[in-house]
Design an enzyme around this catalytic site. Sequence first.
Site, mmCIF file in Angstrom:
data_model
loop_
_atom_site.group_PDB
_atom_site.id
_atom_site.type_symbol
_atom_site.label_atom_id
_atom_site.label_comp_id
_atom_site.label_asym_id
_atom_site.label_seq_id
_atom_site.Cartn_x
_atom_site.Cartn_y
_atom_site.Cartn_z
ATOM 1 C CG ASP A 290 16.904 45.362 7.469
ATOM 2 O OD1 ASP A 290 16.509 44.201 7.659
ATOM 3 O OD2 ASP A 290 16.727 45.957 6.394
HETATM 4 C C1 BGC Z 1 15.201 43.452 4.692
HETATM 5 C C2 BGC Z 1 14.015 43.806 5.555
HETATM 6 C C3 BGC Z 1 13.352 42.568 6.079
HETATM 7 C C4 BGC Z 1 14.391 41.746 6.815
HETATM 8 C C5 BGC Z 1 13.823 40.498 7.435
HETATM 9 C C6 BGC Z 1 16.129 42.459 5.340
HETATM 10 O O1 BGC Z 1 17.061 41.972 4.450
HETATM 11 O O2 BGC Z 1 15.889 44.625 4.357
HETATM 12 O O3 BGC Z 1 13.100 44.589 4.827
HETATM 13 O O4 BGC Z 1 12.265 42.907 6.880
HETATM 14 O O5 BGC Z 1 15.414 41.378 5.906
HETATM 15 O O6 BGC Z 1 13.454 39.571 6.507
#
Ligand code: BGC
Length: 763
Positions: A290
């Site tokens: 993530d």
């Molecule tokens: C989130 C993810 C997301 C990623 C990219 C993160 O902060 O937890 O779910 O896919 O950002 O945008």
Amino acid sequence: MRLILIPKFLFFIVLVATTPCIAQKQTKAQFIGSLMAKMTLQEKLGQLNLIIPGDASVTGTVVSTDVEGKIKRGLVGGMFGIAGLEKIKKVQELAVRESRLRIPMLFGSDIIHGYKTAFPIPLALSASWDLAMIEKSAQMAALEATADGLNWTFSPMVDIARDPRWGRVAEGAGEDPFLGSAIAKAMVVGYQGGAGNANLSTGKSLLSCVKHFALYGAPEGGRDYNTVDMSRHKMYNDYFPPYKAAVDAGAGSVMTSFNDVDGVPASGNKWLLTSVLRNQWGFKGFVVSDYTSVTEMINHGIGDTAAVSALSLNAGLDMDMVSEGFLNTLQKSLQSGKVSMAAIDAACKRILEAKYDLGLFEDPFKYLKQERSSEVLSADKRAFAKEAAMRSFVLLKNDNQVLPLKQGQKIALIGPLANDRSNMPGTWSINADAKQAVAVLEGFHNRPGIGSKVMYAKGANLSDDPVFAAKINVFGEKISIDTRTPQALLAEALAVAAASDVIVAVVGEASEMSGEAASRSSLDIPESQQKLIEALSKTGKPLVLVLMNGRPLTIAKELNAATAVLDVWHAGTEAGNAVASVLYGDYNPAGKLTMSFPRNVGQIPIYYSVRNTGRPNGGDVFGKYKSNYLDVENSPLLPFGYGLSYTSFSYTKPVLSANSLTANASLTASITLTNTGNYDGEEVVQLYIKDDVASITRPLKELKGFQKVFLKKGESKTVIFTIDEKLLRFYNADLKHTSEKGSFQVYIGTNALVENSVSFQLK
Ligand code: BGC
């Protein structure tokens, strides 16, 4: 470097000559093998690097720098946070025309519930219990997003969530592993054009990324990103199944979660990423972290950038989102023996395989076809958005059959969300343009003959608190505090109400009150709106609440004060049209809750599939030395599976085809369902099973089947479920997936509180 020596006029010709094109009869393995043989270490590490350009809407504090230079040097495997055909095309051109090996890039995005056309938030979609519709929502999103240059979606989010304080419950399918698994599969199949990766290269499918592995939905206190501490027994039985279902359906990628699992953050957790995901489940795709979750392990106290990057690679993480720990430190770690070349190669290979599966080596511009641009926000997407919204609404109360509304009635349409577009798309709809959304007031006006019957007043602010509003408005105004005083707003609303036959109040949460980093410690409707609802209820007019929310709310008071309540969540681009259609009865609501609604936050975590204590309280009657509260019942305000219809249904007691079952056989459980009301309608018939005696404590009830059945008024149908030994399996104390002989109870009913059961023996 080589390119600098080439005269400019030869530039393109030379590039064509060295394009990594797939030779005839070359297998995927041969192609990737020969490509990797040409790659330098830095180029391999480049494939593991996922970046976000600085001008994008970001969910962390870090963004990537020197983007163009890195792409040219082959140091980028994929990019997200970039939108639009032209922009993406330019970047892909950089990669395939100006980098040495011209390897095409992945272009990802959070395509969570639709793309430019926003469909209802995932929690709402789950409330439809309509797997075909949910699959279609992913397929429609894939069509729209691939027509706009994207090839990878960070979806589905399949985290089981039993704590509605956690804002991201809006992005998932609720509390139940059986339903969650079915939805996970439907989403992956919808995005990828079928099960597995066979249809990924059509140019109209998206590589899906199941997230957030693992247990992200169980943070302590419901506070986002917080510690998770859970028994393996609970992981395997309750939290893992939807991830596994997505993997079994062929999800091409998996995203790790921010939280730690058993003390090791997920992105560096070898047990999770290698033992469980790859060895036990046979996952063949790639794993991405993530947003900066690799270097966030420094804050977790696991080590410096080099240490956490090496830990992650060794754990089985393939791609590093934004933190660039892989890019900047793995070369040194390789030299010092902290990571192996084999581990780097394995990660690089998996990412190249995904690109191959997407058809990017065959044509890097496969997703960049100008002629498909009319597919974005096209009429069929909008029509589907309305259909999906209507099917996701849950009717929570309907006294005196106040709904559906009657044509001639004068309507007072009141509330801070009644004439609002900006909150309609819902959380995580970064690609949607809220200006394209239909407000509820517009939806009423769009109905012939209704416009003149509708009087509108705002009535209250979403919240009167400017400090709270500022936290919600980080990416644009969702809560606008009126220049008029709350008293003036209320007075206007009461005047409008006085002139009406029915009040329709559109109230609830702003869209950004749920979603990422949107945890709440109170689940009440904001005070400003509580006052409005109370005042409206005192008018004595029928009061219909249209509730907009990204999570279960504590609405005991409002449920009591209103004549009818329709939960419409955040319903997407077509929200207003869908709400008006359902209120006027064009479509009879049939959604059912997929998360229990608590009476108060003290009951959280709250879910129906609880295990018994040694001192059960026997219903909601208080008993000293029983497992209960002094100040609230154990039962939820509204249970899992709950939802009404404009018509009514009756169930007969379940009948079993046999009273015993052996390992290779099956039996059926059936009921007769009758539509006893005045409208045609659908009912979600739910099958629950209880394992009476086992070697470990088992839930009092577990969902094991469901069918959405349409019945004309007065019609009856027999609904049949098949039960076999496999359906009765669970992970035992040794984490073996097995069933145990003995008696089981079978319940078939309208929600998780169903009481009548019949039993059979597993022999
Ligand atoms: C989130 C993810 C997301 C990623 C990219 C993160 O902060 O937890 O779910 O896919 O950002 O945008």
